[in-house]
Design a protein around this motif. Sequence first.
Motif, PDB file in Angstrom:
ATOM      1  N   GLU A  80     -11.572  53.778 -38.496  1.00  0.00           N
ATOM      2  CA  GLU A  80     -12.847  54.460 -38.312  1.00  0.00           C
ATOM      3  C   GLU A  80     -12.499  55.813 -37.711  1.00  0.00           C
ATOM      4  OE1 GLU A  80     -15.827  52.056 -36.423  1.00  0.00           O
ATOM      5  OE2 GLU A  80     -15.675  50.591 -38.053  1.00  0.00           O
ATOM      6  N   VAL A  89     -13.677  59.175 -36.098  1.00  0.00           N
ATOM      7  CA  VAL A  89     -14.827  59.738 -35.385  1.00  0.00           C
ATOM      8  C   VAL A  89     -14.548  61.214 -35.099  1.00  0.00           C
ATOM      9  CG1 VAL A  89     -16.124  59.679 -33.205  1.00  0.00           C
ATOM     10  CG2 VAL A  89     -15.538  57.542 -34.367  1.00  0.00           C
ATOM     11  N   ARG A 137     -16.077  64.448 -32.954  1.00  0.00           N
ATOM     12  CA  ARG A 137     -17.013  64.722 -31.854  1.00  0.00           C
ATOM     13  C   ARG A 137     -17.100  66.226 -31.606  1.00  0.00           C
ATOM     14  NH1 ARG A 137     -17.775  59.904 -28.899  1.00  0.00           N
ATOM     15  NH2 ARG A 137     -16.209  58.307 -29.331  1.00  0.00           N
ATOM     16  N   GLY A 190     -21.626  58.978 -25.661  1.00  0.00           N
ATOM     17  CA  GLY A 190     -21.161  57.621 -25.938  1.00  0.00           C
ATOM     18  C   GLY A 190     -19.874  57.262 -25.228  1.00  0.00           C
ATOM     19  N   SER A 191     -18.941  56.673 -25.996  1.00  0.00           N
ATOM     20  CA  SER A 191     -17.731  56.132 -25.376  1.00  0.00           C
ATOM     21  C   SER A 191     -16.826  57.227 -24.812  1.00  0.00           C
ATOM     22  CB  SER A 191     -16.963  55.257 -26.368  1.00  0.00           C
ATOM     23  OG  SER A 191     -16.423  56.032 -27.407  1.00  0.00           O
ATOM     24  N   LEU A 192     -16.862  58.429 -25.396  1.00  0.00           N
ATOM     25  CA  LEU A 192     -16.004  59.514 -24.865  1.00  0.00           C
ATOM     26  C   LEU A 192     -16.507  59.938 -23.482  1.00  0.00           C
ATOM     27  CD1 LEU A 192     -13.679  61.661 -25.440  1.00  0.00           C
ATOM     28  CD2 LEU A 192     -15.559  63.215 -25.946  1.00  0.00           C
ATOM     29  N   TYR A 212      -9.926  54.897 -34.804  1.00  0.00           N
ATOM     30  CA  TYR A 212     -10.056  53.527 -34.308  1.00  0.00           C
ATOM     31  C   TYR A 212      -9.582  52.577 -35.397  1.00  0.00           C
ATOM     32  CZ  TYR A 212     -13.006  55.607 -30.703  1.00  0.00           C
ATOM     33  OH  TYR A 212     -13.475  56.371 -29.663  1.00  0.00           O
ATOM     34  N   ASP A 257     -12.517  47.071 -32.564  1.00  0.00           N
ATOM     35  CA  ASP A 257     -12.152  48.414 -33.060  1.00  0.00           C
ATOM     36  C   ASP A 257     -11.433  49.272 -32.010  1.00  0.00           C
ATOM     37  OD1 ASP A 257     -13.538  47.627 -35.337  1.00  0.00           O
ATOM     38  OD2 ASP A 257     -15.343  48.772 -34.854  1.00  0.00           O
ATOM     39  N   ASP A 293     -21.798  63.731 -32.865  1.00  0.00           N
ATOM     40  CA  ASP A 293     -20.575  63.070 -33.332  1.00  0.00           C
ATOM     41  C   ASP A 293     -20.926  62.205 -34.534  1.00  0.00           C
ATOM     42  OD1 ASP A 293     -21.694  60.682 -32.270  1.00  0.00           O
ATOM     43  OD2 ASP A 293     -20.697  60.995 -30.360  1.00  0.00           O
ATOM     44  N   PHE A 294     -19.926  61.730 -35.239  1.00  0.00           N
ATOM     45  CA  PHE A 294     -20.178  60.814 -36.361  1.00  0.00           C
ATOM     46  C   PHE A 294     -18.907  60.080 -36.728  1.00  0.00           C
ATOM     47  CE2 PHE A 294     -18.417  63.161 -40.107  1.00  0.00           C
ATOM     48  CZ  PHE A 294     -18.121  64.358 -39.483  1.00  0.00           C
ATOM     49  N   LYS A 295     -19.099  58.975 -37.464  1.00  0.00           N
ATOM     50  CA  LYS A 295     -17.979  58.105 -37.845  1.00  0.00           C
ATOM     51  C   LYS A 295     -17.852  58.067 -39.363  1.00  0.00           C
ATOM     52  CE  LYS A 295     -18.369  53.833 -38.727  1.00  0.00           C
ATOM     53  NZ  LYS A 295     -18.348  52.949 -39.935  1.00  0.00           N
ATOM     54  N   ASP A 343     -27.145  55.805 -38.847  1.00  0.00           N
ATOM     55  CA  ASP A 343     -26.472  54.623 -38.285  1.00  0.00           C
ATOM     56  C   ASP A 343     -25.105  54.980 -37.724  1.00  0.00           C
ATOM     57  OD1 ASP A 343     -28.290  52.606 -38.640  1.00  0.00           O
ATOM     58  OD2 ASP A 343     -27.052  51.415 -40.002  1.00  0.00           O
ATOM     59  N   ASN A 344     -24.459  55.997 -38.298  1.00  0.00           N
ATOM     60  CA  ASN A 344     -23.112  56.309 -37.805  1.00  0.00           C
ATOM     61  C   ASN A 344     -22.917  57.779 -37.406  1.00  0.00           C
ATOM     62  OD1 ASN A 344     -22.888  57.147 -40.542  1.00  0.00           O
ATOM     63  ND2 ASN A 344     -22.133  55.111 -41.070  1.00  0.00           N
ATOM     64  N   CYS A 345     -24.043  58.405 -37.049  1.00  0.00           N
ATOM     65  CA  CYS A 345     -23.987  59.761 -36.470  1.00  0.00           C
ATOM     66  C   CYS A 345     -24.763  59.755 -35.155  1.00  0.00           C
ATOM     67  CB  CYS A 345     -24.710  60.770 -37.354  1.00  0.00           C
ATOM     68  SG  CYS A 345     -24.082  60.962 -39.023  1.00  0.00           S
ATOM     69  N   ARG A 346     -24.471  60.712 -34.298  1.00  0.00           N
ATOM     70  CA  ARG A 346     -25.421  61.022 -33.210  1.00  0.00           C
ATOM     71  C   ARG A 346     -26.084  62.343 -33.569  1.00  0.00           C
ATOM     72  NH1 ARG A 346     -21.701  58.486 -29.558  1.00  0.00           N
ATOM     73  NH2 ARG A 346     -22.729  56.617 -28.788  1.00  0.00           N
ATOM     74  N   ARG A 397     -29.687  51.152 -29.970  1.00  0.00           N
ATOM     75  CA  ARG A 397     -28.711  50.687 -28.965  1.00  0.00           C
ATOM     76  C   ARG A 397     -29.306  50.718 -27.564  1.00  0.00           C
ATOM     77  NH1 ARG A 397     -25.262  54.589 -31.617  1.00  0.00           N
ATOM     78  NH2 ARG A 397     -23.910  53.591 -33.151  1.00  0.00           N
TER      79      ARG A 397
HETATM   80  P1  TMP Z   1     -18.920  55.986 -29.664  1.00  0.00           P
HETATM   81  O1  TMP Z   1     -19.284  57.118 -28.769  1.00  0.00           O
HETATM   82  O2  TMP Z   1     -19.642  54.707 -29.328  1.00  0.00           O
HETATM   83  O3  TMP Z   1     -17.439  55.778 -29.753  1.00  0.00           O
HETATM   84  O4  TMP Z   1     -19.403  56.370 -31.141  1.00  0.00           O
HETATM   85  C1  TMP Z   1     -18.968  57.539 -31.766  1.00  0.00           C
HETATM   86  C2  TMP Z   1     -19.694  57.720 -33.096  1.00  0.00           C
HETATM   87  O5  TMP Z   1     -19.340  56.705 -34.004  1.00  0.00           O
HETATM   88  C3  TMP Z   1     -21.223  57.663 -32.976  1.00  0.00           C
HETATM   89  O6  TMP Z   1     -21.770  58.652 -33.828  1.00  0.00           O
HETATM   90  C4  TMP Z   1     -21.590  56.308 -33.482  1.00  0.00           C
HETATM   91  C5  TMP Z   1     -20.483  55.970 -34.449  1.00  0.00           C
HETATM   92  N1  TMP Z   1     -20.124  54.558 -34.429  1.00  0.00           N
HETATM   93  C6  TMP Z   1     -20.220  53.827 -35.604  1.00  0.00           C
HETATM   94  O7  TMP Z   1     -20.628  54.343 -36.641  1.00  0.00           O
HETATM   95  N2  TMP Z   1     -19.851  52.519 -35.572  1.00  0.00           N
HETATM   96  C7  TMP Z   1     -19.395  51.900 -34.451  1.00  0.00           C
HETATM   97  O8  TMP Z   1     -19.074  50.712 -34.492  1.00  0.00           O
HETATM   98  C8  TMP Z   1     -19.305  52.684 -33.245  1.00  0.00           C
HETATM   99  C9  TMP Z   1     -18.804  52.051 -31.983  1.00  0.00           C
HETATM  100  C10 TMP Z   1     -19.671  53.996 -33.296  1.00  0.00           C
END
Ligand code: TMP
Length: 258
Positions: free
Chosen positions: A91, A93, A95, A100-102, A122, A130, A176-178, A201-204, A220
């Motif tokens: 995965e 990412v 940023r 989030g996690s960062l 990841y 992950d 950010d995005f994945k 779903d996979n962007c902020r 979330r």
């Molecule tokens: P994070 O800050 O939780 O690591 O997420 C970083 C970006 O990745 C955020 O835009 C959400 C996306 N993401 C996914 O698409 N799938 C996932 O399982 C996770 C943890 C994050």
Amino acid sequence: MNGKRTRIYEGKAKILYEGPEPNTVIVHFKDDATAFNAEKKAVIEGKGVLNQRISEHIFLKLNEMGLPTHFLRSLNMREQLVRSVEIIPLEIVVRNVAAGSLAKRLGLEEGTPLPRSIIECYYKNDKLGDPMVNEEHITAFGWATPMEMDDIMHMSIRINDFLSGLFLGIGIKLVDFKMEYGRYIENDMMRVVLADEISPDNCRLWDIKTQQKLDKDVFRRDLGSLTDAYQEVARRLGIIQPGEAPERAKPKLVKTDS
Ligand code: TMP
Ligand code: ASP
């Protein structure tokens, strides 16, 4: 009709079926929402349609600019035909702003702009949650070759530049995005292409003026209606018109006088 199709795989948000043409796959976008490695779950009516339409819009534009993706065409509001690829188990990412996690890992306040865009990798493995890995792990374990990683890094930077501009134009900050990538063979050559989906779903995605969250953090973090947030993104991208229902399958309430 669905019953006759051969299901290849079911994930948290999508189902894959064998495609009608050789080397193709049908991706079906479900209404299921999960977070925290599926610890939190819900079914959100219409989410699959919104994500399919937003992802289609973005992948079409990426294809047009010569950025190779697995996307071939949409089949209906919820399904698309894609190239059959071998998913690289990473995965990726990108940023632009701490969140989030960062933010948590480095003790940064959410919303702090980063000195430059940062790419993280990841290992895609739900059982392990992950874990973050670097190029040493990736190449040593053979998840991707150094050449594939070069392609992935270059494509990820281009995609980030393009998407940041696209969203900026509609008053949204791409925080950010994945992404996920896949490989397939074309003319005896192994090619890396963008796969999976790009959707809220996979962007902020934050509104630039109000900082309102228009992405899966709404689910979330229990911040309100996920459908409203995703519809707002689709509306601003010009995918759905004001007043248009994003999905046609929704049952209509027939008003009766009591
Ligand atoms: P994070 O800050 O939780 O690591 O997420 C970083 C970006 O990745 C955020 O835009 C959400 C996306 N993401 C996914 O698409 N799938 C996932 O399982 C996770 C943890 C994050
Ligand atoms: N992919 C994560 C999960 O399945 C969701 C997320 O936080 O984006 O639960």
